[in-house]
Scaffold this motif. Structure first.
Motif, PDB file in Angstrom:
ATOM      1  N   ASP A 247       0.872  -1.170   0.000  1.00 58.42           N
ATOM      2  CA  ASP A 247       0.000   0.000   0.000  1.00 58.42           C
ATOM      3  C   ASP A 247       0.911   1.223   0.000  1.00 58.42           C
ATOM      4  N   ASN A 361      -8.208  -2.750 -10.400  1.00 58.65           N
ATOM      5  CA  ASN A 361      -8.591  -1.933  -9.248  1.00 58.65           C
ATOM      6  C   ASN A 361      -7.914  -2.388  -7.959  1.00 58.65           C
ATOM      7  N   THR A 362      -7.718  -3.717  -7.818  1.00 57.18           N
ATOM      8  CA  THR A 362      -6.977  -4.211  -6.645  1.00 57.18           C
ATOM      9  C   THR A 362      -5.607  -3.546  -6.588  1.00 57.18           C
ATOM     10  N   LYS A 365      -5.872   0.511  -6.109  1.00 60.51           N
ATOM     11  CA  LYS A 365      -6.277   0.948  -4.778  1.00 60.51           C
ATOM     12  C   LYS A 365      -5.038   1.112  -3.877  1.00 60.51           C
ATOM     13  N   TRP A 368      -3.254   4.496  -4.679  1.00 65.43           N
ATOM     14  CA  TRP A 368      -4.020   5.740  -4.603  1.00 65.43           C
ATOM     15  C   TRP A 368      -3.912   6.367  -3.227  1.00 65.43           C
ATOM     16  N   ASN A 370      -4.948   7.589   0.029  1.00 65.80           N
ATOM     17  CA  ASN A 370      -6.164   7.213   0.760  1.00 65.80           C
ATOM     18  C   ASN A 370      -6.818   8.375   1.499  1.00 65.80           C
ATOM     19  N   TYR A 374     -11.047   6.334  -3.403  1.00 65.37           N
ATOM     20  CA  TYR A 374     -10.484   5.752  -4.628  1.00 65.37           C
ATOM     21  C   TYR A 374     -11.543   5.702  -5.722  1.00 65.37           C
ATOM     22  N   SER A 376     -12.855   4.050  -8.584  1.00 63.78           N
ATOM     23  CA  SER A 376     -12.687   2.785  -9.297  1.00 63.78           C
ATOM     24  C   SER A 376     -12.659   2.993 -10.795  1.00 63.78           C
TER      25      SER A 376
END
Lengths: 457, 1072
Positions: A247, A361-362, A365, A368, A370, A374, A376
């Motif tokens: 992440d 998208n996984t 995300k 991006w 936070n 996000y 999509s």
């Protein structure tokens, strides 16, 4: 006479001493020098950093992720690889070729040859298999990289197109002969499938391949062959075993934010054979590429650093998944992100729009910021999804040595991409399917082997 | 090993024979007599009387009387300086009076020492040159091997002073600097001293003479190590029945500062203008904008950048640049870095002997102040003792011991910047900072004063260097020889050598090395900088140990009867040589209390300050343990020589070696080395009746020698001691690919020679013709890299060498003024007869030292054909397919046959002319060396270096093409921007830069004054000699090239290497 007797006795006994030691000449000239006599010795050969370090950044040097200022190009010397910038690959001796063959292919071949001297037993089976599997993997990875540079991309004409010399033994007597592209890819896939059965699920360090790494490389290889069914299948197998993503919100903003063995890295491959024209401070990130990142896309901040002084407004790449090296930072590692993109692309090409977007998208995300929700990514059709996936593919895999392979396969599919370089007071163009999409083999190799050269015009 | 069995049995049988053979003693008797001069009838004192082929000898007393123990049939040899030797064969007489005829300068009938035996030159069938004691010691102040230079034929010293000489041309192609592989075998007092031992551990004052063994009959006795020739060094020892002698000598040598101007260099002002030009082209953008590694930016570029950024105005900038134009680093080097080197050698020695014992003892002290300022002097102490005795009848024991203790500082020459105008010191002599690794303007401000000073000042570094080595060497010889029966001696000799070096390298915190490391590992938090690298000094301790042991059992047989003379030898020996080294590093060291910091983790990657050199780094250490290399040999050898009527001699030898380098397979494949030879003393024939020829001898030999290359044919891997940096896993490398076909190199030699002496011995000399074939030579062969290796050492080459040597000694004038000339001539041509052709390109020949073209001379010099400068842009042109071309890479890739081949790059003809003139007690001599028939490549410009490495280039810059039409008057290419790829390499290696290298050089001059008791009876000592030597004069008397270049100075130098400087040495020798 007694003394004389003794003296003669001494004389003879000394003569005996001078001659009697049968083992005297069996002493090793140096202790560190040893004939490989255990599986540990063979494992030590494969632990040599040469096997994961000397991958090539040449594909990145040819590709369009960066540019070089005219004055910087003029000031650079041949040793910086300046001529590769406009795809002139005529050289007397080619480090890329030589490093692959003298390290990443020769060492595994020595190990595979020497393995024949050892008997596989129930006690050593696991080690034996791991050694064999590793050797096959390293060699297959090198063959694949060579195929991206010195052969035409895999196509219908693969059975007649010139491949690379497939050296599978360390024996000096065996001549080097170019195979066909078909044989080249058959060898790579065959070796990888063998390695799959031999390698363990987990490896000690990411520089050592495991089953997951083999899946990843199979997926990458099939993708380059435009066999999207198999590419998707192996990406899927790979992700089933290892799907961690970083992440980017957790990554500290730092001049070089990523760690060397991070959790996205399935198999670590460094491009030590650097073309310095693309590295700091010469190479700058393509302006349009930089601008294509959304402000909330954390990659924009983490991958690039703005230059200083009179170069404010230009950016250099600092998002290397190697972390440590700040020259070019090109890696060739197999990562989970790449696998998500492979699988997404294959889903999209198979018409599975939703599955494709789910993978995309996984990944996104995790990229991006936070602090904002996000957004999509959606698509109107599988084809639309594919376009969006390919856009993100390029943005995600900067300086990973993959763009060149992608460009070659895209042009086979009619995407009609022409590369442009402006240096030396002129514009160099590389139109689709130009012979320069295939590198020349060095004079040295051609002279010594008589193998056919890649054509020019 | 099995193949040794047969030789072993032979040896065993001989050893056993010695045990069972009954002893036979000839009848011993005492002979007395007087020796006088045939001219004046005066009694002669100090005449040496030697029983031929025996150890017995004596000297006449002050009245010319002697007595000696002899047997019937012995031959007595009477010899004295200034008189012709006389040999008398004894019958049953008890008194023998002898008259000796004076000769001004008898040809020296010196014995030839091979390291196994000494051979009477009359019966010697091989080729050897000897540097006699006088010629050796006339070169006081020089190194031992160096004294052979331009004094004996067949020995060629390469241009670089550090390299070993070659004997009779090239015999091997395998050359790795420092391994001593292509160097001759050096034998000191009968035992080989391999390259790992320091030759300086032998005091030159202890050396008696040097013999160079050149052909198979002379050198083949050394078998697999003789391929490159053998140099035999013999040291001084006492003699039986010799009165006690004392001698003392001292010399003092001054070496001039190096000639910093020997290499041509472009003007600083021009260099700065090039920088200005490049700045205008934005050439330095990458460096100036580099905000990570901060590479060096030269002061002028820094000024121009400040001007561009309007940090300074134009007048200031121009003033600064004008200041730089006045600087010249060479001026500063002369003033602050170099000094005259001073060398002193002091020596006292004594020797003597009684009937049953002999002894010698010497002490030496040498001191050497280096040519670098702030450097400590090196000091050597040497002790040498020999003792021989005959404790009981027929038994002789010899012992010898050398001990050397040497303290030598490492060179404190710091690294200098390549920027030629960075001053080393200010007007008051205070050291100034110069560019090293990181841009100076960054170092000024880095850390805002919280870090240690980060600048590099070479002059400070010189002063701070504290790096000294203490070496102790011991050489021990013990031998016993026993006369088993008349003519047969058995002996055992043991030699032990050890050399221990202890080096202490202390880098204090003031040194750049430590300051730089502390700063790199610093992290600044708030106002405080903290470094992971400990404060204090960095200490490295290096220990090296080299040991060799040699054990030799030898049987010698010598017998003369009637007209026959037979001598034979049988030897078995084994030797081992081992070297090892250790290094320890201590960080945070305090030299005052010997404390240091423990628990430093060298495996943690710490962040590097501002990523100046990578993101992270580990704290360096140098700990190392190496058990080193072991080389072992087992050898068996035998020879025999038979002489009939002192007319005909036949000689044969054989030797077989085994070593641990290659493994048993290769040892077994190897055939014994052998040689045969014969000689004929024509002048001894009854029919020979030419009064103007005093002696004439022809000789011829044939045989094999070998060369041991320390590489293995086995597939080996090297287990590395330090785990991989990234993974922490142990790993191995593959240094040698398997090569089961590896064999030893063999050198076949034929030698034919003529020794003569004419015109009442006024003209004497030797002519030799030789032919060598070197086969199975191991050469580094470039391979197709696709195979996995880029080079392979294989037995792939053959060489053929032809040569002629002539040595002449002439006494031109006799009388009050004496004028002698020594003339040496060597012609050696080595042709490559076989070389594995593996796709060579023209560029391979340009770069390689040994030219691998079959049929061409080894070490050939090739160049690209010159097509003039392109009239439109001044770029160099060559020829491709017969047409003008600028496709340099294609030319490089072309066949060498289409380019030029000039000839040898090593002199094919070389030699010397030594003249000495003496009047009364004064003599003056000069040594002139000539080298002919070879080529060199002159230095020239290199634009790539000029642009990219800030290196000042050649003054050919001023002759460069600048406008159309210049191509008619110059060959120097235009300054193009950017550099046209490979045009520098093409131009530098084109034919226009190749010249004839032939030249004649005056090397040394010696002035000597000698007085002795003979001329001044009141002299309190026997003789005194005073001398002044001027060596390395390097005055070129004639040269073939028209450009006035010294062909030996063709390597571009960047302040670190200079031609050898003139040395002035003066000193004295006293015999008490």
């Amino acid at each position: 006479m007694k003394i004389m007797f003794l003296i003669r006795l001494c004389l003879i006994s000394l003569a005996f001493i001078a001659l009697s030691c049968q083992d005297f000449l069996d002493e090793k000239p140096a202790k560190h020098l040893t004939v490989p006599n255990s599986l540990d010795d063979l494992q030590a050969i494969l632990n040599n950093r040469n096997l994961y370090f000397w991958n090539s950044s040449m594909p990145e040097a040819f590709a369009d992720n960066y540019y070089v200022e005219e004055s910087v190009w003029l000031a650079a010397s041949e040793a910086h690889g300046k001529f590769y910038y406009h795809w002139d690959s005529k050289v007397p001796s080619d480090q890329t070729w030589n490093y692959f063959y003298t390290w990443i292919i020769y060492y595994p071949n020595v190990v595979l040859d020497q393995l024949n001297n050892f008997k596989e037993t129930s006690e050593n089976r696991q080690q034996y298999n791991t050694i064999k599997g590793e050797a096959l993997f390293y060699r297959a990875f090198a063959f694949w990289q060579l195929a991206q540079l010195y052969c035409k991309p895999y196509s219908e004409t693969a059975k007649t197109d010139l491949g690379i010399p497939l050296r599978t033994t360390a024996a000096i007597e065996t001549p080097s002969v170019r195979a066909t592209v078909q044989q080249t890819y058959d060898q790579i896939i065959g070796d990888l499938l063998l390695a799959l059965d031999l390698l363990p699920e987990e490896s000690v360090v990411p520089t050592k391949p495991n089953k997951t790494g083999v899946y990843g490389l199979l997926s990458r290889c099939y993708l380059s062959m435009r066999d999207y069914v198999n590419a998707g299948k192996y990406a899927d197998l790979c992700l089933k075993a290892h799907s961690d993503l970083i992440d980017f919100n957790t990554v500290k903003t730092d001049p070089l934010p990523f760690k060397r063995f991070n959790k996205e890295t399935i198999y670590y491959a460094y491009c030590g054979n650097t073309v310095s024209i693309l590295g700091n401070p010469r190479g700058r990130i393509d302006t349009l590429l930089y601008q294509s990142y959304d402000e909330k896309d954390l990659r924009k901040k983490l991958f690039f650093t703005e230059m200083t002084g009179e170069n404010v407004g230009s950016f250099r790449f600092t998002g290397s998944y190697d972390g440590e090296h700040n020259i070019a930072g090109v890696v060739h590692s197999i990562t989970t992100a790449e696998m998500y993109l492979n699988r997404a692309e294959c889903f999209a090409r198979d018409g599975k729009k939703d599955l494709a977007l789910a993978d995309l998208n996984t990944l996104m995300k995790n990229r991006w910021d936070n602090s904002v929700p996000y957004p999509s990514i959606t698509a109107t059709s599988a084809e639309d999804a594919l376009e969006k996936i390919l856009v993100e593919r390029r943005k995600e895999l900067v300086y990973r040595s993959l763009r060149w392979t992608d460009l070659r396969r895209f042009n086979l599919e009619g995407r009609n991409i022409t590369l442009v370089r402006n240096v030396n007071n002129q514009q160099y163009l590389l139109p689709p399917n130009d012979p320069r999409w295939v590198m020349l083999i060095s004079d040295e190799v051609i002279n010594r082997t008589g193998m056919p050269q890649n054509p020019r015009n | 090993m099995k193949n040794y069995t047969r030789l072993k049995s032979v040896f065993m049988i001989c050893a056993l024979m010695s045990f069972f053979t009954p002893s036979i003693y000839a009848q011993q008797q005492t002979l007395r007599g007087k020796v006088s001069s045939a001219e004046t009838n005066e009694h002669l004192a100090g005449v040496s009387i030697q029983v031929k082929n025996k150890q017995t000898s004596t000297k006449t007393n002050a009245k010319g009387e002697y007595q000696i123990s002899v047997s019937t049939g012995d031959v007595l040899v009477f010899s004295s300086v200034g008189y012709a030797n006389k040999e008398v064969k004894l019958e049953q007489q008890l008194v023998l009076n002898v008259a000796l005829s004076p000769t001004r300068q008898e040809i020296q009938q010196v014995e030839i020492s091979t390291g196994y035996q000494t051979i009477n030159p009359e019966r010697f069938v091989g080729a050897a040159s000897k540097l006699d004691s006088a010629s050796f010691h006339d070169q006081a102040g020089k190194g031992i091997i160096e004294r052979l230079k331009a004094n004996v034929t067949g020995v060629l010293f390469p241009r670089q002073a550090t390299e070993e000489p070659t004997i009779r041309g090239l015999s091997t192609l395998y050359a790795i600097a420092g391994l001593g592989v292509h160097a001759p075998l050096i034998v000191v007092d009968n035992f080989p001293m391999d390259h790992r031992f320091d030759m300086n551990s032998i005091n030159p004052n202890d050396v008696l003479d040097i013999t160079v063994l050149k052909d198979a009959a002379a050198a083949s006795i050394w078998g697999a190590r003789a391929g490159n020739g053998v140099i035999v060094i013999t040291t001084k020892k006492g003699k039986y029945q010799e009165k006690l002698n004392f001698s003392a000598s001292s010399n003092f040598g001054i070496t001039e500062k190096p000639d910093l101007y020997a290499y041509d260099r472009m003007e600083i002002a021009d260099f700065i203008e090039v920088e200005r030009f490049l700045f205008g082209k934005n050439h330095y953008t990458a460096q100036l904008n580099n905000s990570t590694t901060r590479p060096i930016v030269s002061p002028v570029v820094e000024v121009l950048n400040q001007l561009k950024n309007t940090d300074i105005d134009e007048a200031t900038a121009e003033a600064l640049i004008a200041g730089y134009k006045k600087n010249d680093i060479r001026r500063d080097l002369e003033r602050y870095v170099f000094q005259r080197a001073i060398k002193q050698q002091h020596y006292i020695g004594m020797n003597g002997g009684t009937d049953n014992a002999n002894y010698s003892l010497s002490f030496g002290y040498n001191q050497n102040r280096s040519n670098l300022q702030h450097s400590k002097a090196s000091q050597d102490y040497t002790v040498k003792a020999n003792y021989g005795m005959k404790p009981i009848k027929n038994l002789e024991i010899n012992t010898g011991l050398f001990y050397t203790s040497a303290k030598s500082p490492a060179s404190n020459l710091p690294l200098f910047s390549t920027i030629p105008y960075e001053a080393l010191a200010d007007a008051d002599g205070n050291p100034l900072a110069t560019s090293r690794l990181i841009r100076r303007s960054y170092l000024d401000t880095a850390g805002n004063g919280k870090l240690l000073d980060w600048q590099y000042r070479p002059l400070d570094e010189m002063r701070l260097t504290d790096n000294n080595t203490h070496t102790k060497s011991i050489n021990l010889n013990v031998g016993a020889s026993y006369r088993i029966f008349d003519g047969l001696r058995g002996s055992i000799q043991y030699n032990f050598r050890t050399q221990n070096g202890f080096q202490k390298e202390l880098r204090t915190q003031e040194t750049y090395y430590v300051r730089d490391l502390i700063n790199r590992f610093s992290v600044i938090t708030g106002d405080v900088a903290k470094s992971e690298f400990p404060m204090g000094a960095y200490l490295n301790l290096y220990d090296t140990e080299t040991k060799s042991e040699n054990l030799r059992a030898q049987l010698d047989y010598a017998k003369s009867w009637k007209v026959h003379n037979l001598s034979a030898m049988l030897v078995a020996e084994r030797s081992e040589s081992v070297s090892s080294d250790r290094t320890n590093t201590f960080l945070g060291y305090d030299d005052e209390y010997e404390t240091y910091k423990k628990d430093i983790n060298h495996n943690i990657a710490y962040p590097i300050f501002q990523r100046i050199a990578g993101t992270t780094g580990k704290i360096p250490e140098n700990n190392k343990l190496s058990s080193g290399n072991t080389s072992r040999f087992v050898s068996f050898l035998a020879n025999a020589s038979y002489t009939y009527k002192n007319l005909y001699t036949l000689y044969g030898s054989a030797r077989r070696d085994g070593t641990n380098f290659y493994g048993a397979t290769t040892n077994n494949k190897w055939k014994p080395m052998w040689s045969i030879g014969a000689s004929w003393n024509i002048s001894n024939e009854a029919f020979f009746d030419l009064s103007w020829i005093n002696s004439l001898k022809v000789k011829s030999s044939f045989g094999y020698m070998g060369n041991t290359v320390p590489i293995t044919g086995l597939m080996t891997i090297t287990r590395q001691k330090i785990p991989d940096e990234f993974t922490g896993l142990p790993y191995a490398t593959i240094p040698t690919p398997p090569n089961p076909t590896l064999r030893w190199e063999q050198i076949k030699t034929i030698n034919t020679g003529l020794d003569f002496s004419l015109l009442n011995n006024r003209l004497s000399g030797t002519i030799d013709y030789f032919h060598k074939q070197s086969i199975d030579l191991i050469a580094s062969m470039p391979m197709d890299p696709t195979i996995g290796i880029t080079k392979q050492q294989i037995n792939s080459a053959s060489l053929k060498t032809n040569g002629t040597e002539l040595k002449l000694n002439s006494r031109n004038l006799q009388g009050p003024i004496q004028w002698n000339t020594g003339f040496g001539f060597s012609y050696v041509k080595t042709i490559v007869t076989k070389f594995f052709d593996n796709g060579y390109r023209a560029s391979d020949f340009i770069g390689l030292g040994v030219n691998p073209t079959e049929g061409q001379v080894a070490y050939g010099l090739a160049s690209y054909k010159w097509g003039g400068l392109d009239p439109s842009n001044g770029q160099p042109q060559g020829y491709l397919n017969g047409e003008l071309s600028k496709d340099y890479q294609a030319i490089f890739n072309d066949s060498i046959q289409n380019q030029n081949f000039h000839g040898s790059s090593m002199p094919l003809v070389y030699g010397f002319i030594n003249n000495s003139i003496s009047y009364k007690n004064i003599s003056l001599s000069a040594n002139i060396a000539y080298q002919l028939d070879y080529y060199f490549r002159a230095n020239t410009i290199d634009y790539s270096l000029l642009y990219n490495v800030n290196r000042v280039t050649h003054p050919d810059f001023n002759k460069r093409w600048q406008k159309s039409g210049d191509e008619l008057t110059t060959t120097v290419p235009a300054m193009a921007y950017p550099v046209v790829a490979r045009s520098d390499a093409f131009y530098a290696n084109s034919e226009v830069n190749v010249h004839r290298a032939d030249h004649i050089r005056l090397r040394d001059i010696r002035l000597q004054y000698r007085i002795n008791k003979g001329s001044i009876p009141h002299l309190p000592v026997q003789s005194v000699q005073l001398f002044l030597n001027a060596s390395n004069l390097n005055i070129i008397l004639w040269r073939a090239n028209k450009k006035g270049l010294d062909p030996d100075l063709t390597y571009p130098s960047q302040y670190q290497s200079y031609p050898s400087s003139k040395i002035w040495t003066m000193g004295f020798n006293i015999q008490f």
